[in-house]
Enzyme design. Sequence first.
Site, PDB file in Angstrom:
ATOM      1  N   TYR A 143      38.186  56.501  46.805  1.00  0.00           N
ATOM      2  CA  TYR A 143      38.526  55.763  45.589  1.00  0.00           C
ATOM      3  C   TYR A 143      38.372  54.259  45.811  1.00  0.00           C
ATOM      4  O   TYR A 143      37.812  53.541  44.972  1.00  0.00           O
ATOM      5  CB  TYR A 143      39.950  56.093  45.170  1.00  0.00           C
ATOM      6  CG  TYR A 143      40.491  55.244  44.042  1.00  0.00           C
ATOM      7  CD1 TYR A 143      40.106  55.469  42.730  1.00  0.00           C
ATOM      8  CD2 TYR A 143      41.402  54.218  44.301  1.00  0.00           C
ATOM      9  CE1 TYR A 143      40.607  54.692  41.694  1.00  0.00           C
ATOM     10  CE2 TYR A 143      41.919  53.445  43.279  1.00  0.00           C
ATOM     11  CZ  TYR A 143      41.515  53.683  41.979  1.00  0.00           C
ATOM     12  OH  TYR A 143      42.015  52.898  40.951  1.00  0.00           O
ATOM     13  N   LYS A 147      36.113  51.330  43.815  1.00  0.00           N
ATOM     14  CA  LYS A 147      36.671  50.129  43.205  1.00  0.00           C
ATOM     15  C   LYS A 147      36.124  48.856  43.852  1.00  0.00           C
ATOM     16  O   LYS A 147      36.010  47.815  43.190  1.00  0.00           O
ATOM     17  CB  LYS A 147      38.203  50.171  43.278  1.00  0.00           C
ATOM     18  CG  LYS A 147      38.821  51.137  42.278  1.00  0.00           C
ATOM     19  CD  LYS A 147      38.473  50.767  40.844  1.00  0.00           C
ATOM     20  CE  LYS A 147      39.223  51.585  39.831  1.00  0.00           C
ATOM     21  NZ  LYS A 147      38.938  51.178  38.427  1.00  0.00           N
TER      22      LYS A 147
END
Length: 235
Positions: A143, A147
């Site tokens: 993740y 980002k």
Amino acid sequence: MKIHGATLLITGANRGIGLAFAREALSRGARKVYAGARDPASVTLPGVEPIALDVNDDAQVAAAARQCADVTLVINNAGIASPGGFLADGGIASARAQMETNFFGPLRVSQAFAPVLAAHGGGAILNVLSVASWINSPMLSVYGASKSAAWALTNGLRNDLRAQGTQVLGLHMGFVDTDLTRGIDMPKTSPDEVVRRAFDALEAGAEEVLGDELTQQVKRGLSAEPGIYLRDARG
């Protein structure tokens, strides 16, 4: 960029931070709020206009740009988060899925709506990022990479769109109390507080906003020796 009188498109607006953005926009006097969601029936907030929008679907993104040709502010909020590290089983598939939504999704939407914003004097794009853009932990390794890519996208879009007068704001934040973080035992900030800070920064002409104290601490630690990003974020 003032919210009063603006016309917004918010992706992932049916819940969590997206829903908080929609509520706050209405309270600040937005002229219109398009609430994008894969299932528009899941948008139940009075006063918004639901639209079918899967940010991974080229045709739906193009249709949204045609349907919402009066937009002056785009909020790239839609995102997914799957726990796990790079070397875990399914790590590559997880990376592809999260990059598709968290990086290519905002890229698709920004490409489609850049001409719309230009037609209305420039407007603004607000990208919802994360403190995980800067630090990493085994739980959110993949993740975080998605980002980090979205942060780089935000910085690149700012340069690409400066000539047409489009303000590009990156919103970094830690854990926010939404469905996405359910089950994570960490201090969390309310989505309403994060959204208020984001809109205040947007209206002040900022290009970056830190949504909570954790993110402010991490930002300061990026220039430390050794850099905070060299440590496991659990430490």
